[in-house]
Design an enzyme around this catalytic site. Structure first.
Site: not given
Length: 288
Positions: A106, A141, A173, A203, A224
């Site tokens: 597994r 992410k 950002k 960004e 973005d």
């Protein structure tokens, strides 16, 4: 084709993660079902096969599940990382302790299916933007603890890696800008702190912000959530002075239209966050 994962990566990065997965699965008492049914001396062979077509990634990593439990296990890779495989194709063959095959199954399949799924999704996006020069990149992410493996799978699928963490590149950002006050002030602050080898990207979500960014010493701009039409205008405005990266809302359905804007890179978190696992299975064969 991508060459198989290096020994250094297997030993230093992958092995501790696979050991942790085995500890989670085997717990304190081991595989009570297998140990009750299968004699300790029993030997067997097994094949690991793809149930659906895809791109292989992490074969050697997955096989660590068996080698950690018993270093004498004979594990053979039949399809290298980065290669396409048809439904029903054999990815690897295992020979040795029957107990080890069942107890490691597994964990091995979880790792392999997840990484093959990422590689397959990446290849689908890379194929969708061919023959343009745009490169498909991942993001941060990722599944906590599995970032190195997931980013390796992206490379197996023909993609490239964005930054691995907060420490290897500067990405200014929107929330940084909210606190810094302006792009100019934010860029000046990071340039005063970081070394000359550190790339700086900012960004922007509008053409006005892009114009402001181009007046500062940046290496790349992240465009973005812009429409393909706005991206085209942005690329024309940049005129090759810095790298252009499109991100936000990227899907397999719209990535080709984004690529036609002329951006250098398209990044998407979907590859590591939401790509479905490739269905792989293990079937015990005759005892050798």
């Amino acid at each position: 084709m991508l060459a198989d994962v290096s020994d250094q990566f297997l030993n230093i990065v992958a092995e501790p993660l696979v050991r942790a997965a085995l500890a989670e699965d085997l717990g304190r008492g081991g595989d009570v079902t297998t140990e009750a049914i299968v004699p300790a001396a029993a030997r067997a062979s097994a094949i690991v096969a793809a149930r659906h077509a895809g791109v292989v990634a992490g074969g050697s990593i997955a096989l660590l599940a068996f080698r950690i439990l018993d270093p004498s296990m004979r594990c053979t890779i039949d399809v290298a990382d980065g290669e396409r495989i048809s439904a029903g194709g054999t990815i690897a063959t295992i020979e040795g302790s029957a107990r080890v095959i069942l107890s490691g199954e597994r964990v091995a399949l979880n790792v392999l299916g997840h990484l093959c799924g990422i590689a397959t999704a990446t290849r689908s996006m890379v194929d969708a933007v061919a023959p343009s020069r745009v490169r498909v990149a991942d993001t941060r992410k990722t599944t906590p603890g599995l970032r190195a493996l997931e980013k390796y799978a992206v490379r197996c699928g023909g993609g490239i890696n964005h930054r691995f963490g907060l420490d290897d590149a500067v990405l200014i950002k929107d929330n940084h800008l909210a606190l810094a006050g302006s792009i100019r002030e934010a860029v000046a602050a990071v340039r005063a702190r970081v070394g000359h080898m550190m790339k700086v990207e900012v960004e922007v979500d509008s053409l006005d912000q892009l114009r402001e960014a181009l007046e500062t010493p940046v290496d790349a701009v992240l465009l973005d959530n812009m429409s393909p039409e706005t991206l085209t205008r942005a690329v024309d405005l940049v005129k090759g002075r810095v790298l252009t990266e499109a991100s936000g809302g990227v899907t397999l359905e719209n990535i080709a239209s984004i690529a036609r804007s002329g951006v250098d890179i398209i990044s998407t978190g979907w590859l590591t966050r939401s790509a479905p696992a490739l269905d792989v299975g293990l079937d015990v064969d005759i005892a050798p």
